[in-house]
Design a protein around this motif. Structure first.
Motif, PDB file in Angstrom:
ATOM      1  N   SER A   1       0.821  -1.203   0.000  1.00 31.95           N
ATOM      2  CA  SER A   1       0.000   0.000   0.000  1.00 31.95           C
ATOM      3  C   SER A   1       0.858   1.257   0.000  1.00 31.95           C
ATOM      4  CB  SER A   1      -0.887  -0.004   1.249  1.00 31.95           C
ATOM      5  OG  SER A   1      -1.602   1.190   1.329  1.00 31.95           O
TER       6      SER A   1
ATOM      7  N   THR B   1      -2.477   7.207   0.736  1.00 25.81           N
ATOM      8  CA  THR B   1      -3.865   7.258   0.309  1.00 25.81           C
ATOM      9  C   THR B   1      -4.128   8.566  -0.426  1.00 25.81           C
ATOM     10  OG1 THR B   1      -4.476   8.225   2.432  1.00 25.81           O
ATOM     11  CG2 THR B   1      -4.644   5.834   2.225  1.00 25.81           C
TER      12      THR B   1
ATOM     13  N   GLN C   1     -10.184  10.145  -2.193  1.00 22.31           N
ATOM     14  CA  GLN C   1     -10.880   8.873  -2.140  1.00 22.31           C
ATOM     15  C   GLN C   1     -12.038   8.931  -1.143  1.00 22.31           C
ATOM     16  OE1 GLN C   1      -7.776   6.570   0.836  1.00 22.31           O
ATOM     17  NE2 GLN C   1      -8.500   5.494  -0.921  1.00 22.31           N
TER      18      GLN C   1
ATOM     19  N   ASP D   1     -13.435   3.665   0.171  1.00 19.95           N
ATOM     20  CA  ASP D   1     -12.131   3.319  -0.410  1.00 19.95           C
ATOM     21  C   ASP D   1     -11.032   3.377   0.645  1.00 19.95           C
ATOM     22  OD1 ASP D   1     -13.221   2.899  -2.905  1.00 19.95           O
ATOM     23  OD2 ASP D   1     -12.752   4.916  -3.642  1.00 19.95           O
ATOM     24  N   TYR D   2     -11.123   4.372   1.547  1.00 20.19           N
ATOM     25  CA  TYR D   2     -10.129   4.490   2.622  1.00 20.19           C
ATOM     26  C   TYR D   2     -10.159   3.260   3.519  1.00 20.19           C
ATOM     27  CZ  TYR D   2      -7.427   6.334   6.500  1.00 20.19           C
ATOM     28  OH  TYR D   2      -6.471   6.496   7.469  1.00 20.19           O
TER      29      TYR D   2
ATOM     30  N   SER E   1      -8.489   0.476   1.772  1.00 21.40           N
ATOM     31  CA  SER E   1      -7.026   0.595   1.863  1.00 21.40           C
ATOM     32  C   SER E   1      -6.536   0.131   3.224  1.00 21.40           C
ATOM     33  CB  SER E   1      -6.583   2.048   1.633  1.00 21.40           C
ATOM     34  OG  SER E   1      -6.903   2.470   0.333  1.00 21.40           O
ATOM     35  N   SER E   2      -7.267   0.489   4.269  1.00 17.11           N
ATOM     36  CA  SER E   2      -6.903   0.064   5.626  1.00 17.11           C
ATOM     37  C   SER E   2      -6.939  -1.450   5.755  1.00 17.11           C
ATOM     38  CB  SER E   2      -7.852   0.695   6.650  1.00 17.11           C
ATOM     39  OG  SER E   2      -7.774   2.092   6.629  1.00 17.11           O
TER      40      SER E   2
ATOM     41  N   ASP F   1      -6.617  -3.620   3.339  1.00 17.37           N
ATOM     42  CA  ASP F   1      -5.498  -4.174   2.567  1.00 17.37           C
ATOM     43  C   ASP F   1      -4.204  -4.148   3.363  1.00 17.37           C
ATOM     44  OD1 ASP F   1      -7.146  -4.651   0.399  1.00 17.37           O
ATOM     45  OD2 ASP F   1      -6.528  -2.836  -0.696  1.00 17.37           O
TER      46      ASP F   1
ATOM     47  N   SER G   1       3.624  -0.753   4.358  1.00 20.00           N
ATOM     48  CA  SER G   1       2.968   0.411   3.776  1.00 20.00           C
ATOM     49  C   SER G   1       3.891   1.617   3.925  1.00 20.00           C
ATOM     50  CB  SER G   1       1.644   0.697   4.499  1.00 20.00           C
ATOM     51  OG  SER G   1       1.048   1.881   4.008  1.00 20.00           O
TER      52      SER G   1
ATOM     53  N   SER H   1       2.216   4.729   3.911  1.00 20.13           N
ATOM     54  CA  SER H   1       1.235   5.724   4.325  1.00 20.13           C
ATOM     55  C   SER H   1       1.214   5.824   5.845  1.00 20.13           C
ATOM     56  CB  SER H   1      -0.152   5.335   3.807  1.00 20.13           C
ATOM     57  OG  SER H   1      -1.146   6.099   4.442  1.00 20.13           O
TER      58      SER H   1
ATOM     59  N   LEU I   1      -2.077   4.847   7.674  1.00 14.43           N
ATOM     60  CA  LEU I   1      -2.384   3.412   7.580  1.00 14.43           C
ATOM     61  C   LEU I   1      -1.405   2.583   8.402  1.00 14.43           C
ATOM     62  CD1 LEU I   1      -3.351   3.058   3.801  1.00 14.43           C
ATOM     63  CD2 LEU I   1      -4.833   3.474   5.778  1.00 14.43           C
TER      64      LEU I   1
END
Length: 196
Positions: free
Chosen positions: A2, A5, A9, A13-14, A17-18, A20, A169, A171, A174
């Protein structure tokens, strides 16, 4: 892995992503490294050796959260555990940073509170926070076990960690969300071992 972000989004979607990042964290770390961290912390606290925890910004809040759960209670009634947050004593932090350097505010406290066989848990999403790196260098010199909670790759802390828990990640938000899951699981498992 990842990446950061997007600011545009949707919340859905956020959350995706979390999820994932959490799934990738579970797959990457498995239970090997996390189990090793849990065992190290439980052993130290079981022998009444200190767990020292440090970080900056949001990671300072995480350090307070972890020690609060262990000194107080997570889910079970049990004795208080010797967990010390190095990020929360404003007098120590500001006096030392003013007179010496903010880069050594944690290493000075490791020198004061650390002991051979104890554990230092450092939190840095980049793995490059100078004061956390300096604390790890001090802890290793004192024979402490070092555990790092970081983002992907671990940065400079990777080489100084006995156990690296690096979230896959780049991010920061995240990574921090995954850190909460990791340390909540660690607190629950440590508490279960020591309360029994």
């Amino acid at each position: 892995m990842s990446q950061a972000t997007s600011v545009n989004q949707s919340f859905s979607d956020y959350v995706g992503s979390s999820i994932d990042v959490l799934r990738n964290t579970a797959e990457t770390l498995g239970m090997g490294r996390l189990d090793a961290a849990i065992a190290a912390v439980a052993t130290a606290l079981g022998e009444n050796r200190a767990l020292l925890v440090c970080g900056n910004g949001g990671s300072a809040s995480d350090a307070q959260h972890i020690t609060g759960e262990l000194v107080g209670r997570f889910l079970k009634e049990r004795r208080g555990l010797k967990a010390i947050c190095l990020s929360s004593n404003a007098a120590v932090l500001t006096a030392w940073a003013n007179d010496y350097s903010y880069d050594t505010v944690f290493s000075r406290q490791v020198e004061a509170y650390g002991e051979t066989g104890g554990v230092l848990l450092g939190i840095s999403t980049s793995g490059n926070s100078k004061n956390v790196v300096a604390a790890f260098e001090q802890a290793r010199a004192m024979g402490m076990i070092t555990i790092a909670l970081t983002g992907e790759g671990g940065g400079r802390l990777a080489a100084l960690s006995d156990i690296l828990l690096d979230v896959p990640s780049r991010s920061t938000p995240l990574i921090q969300q995954a850190h909460i899951c990791l340390y909540h699981h660690l607190c629950e498992r440590v508490e279960t071992q020591l309360a029994g």
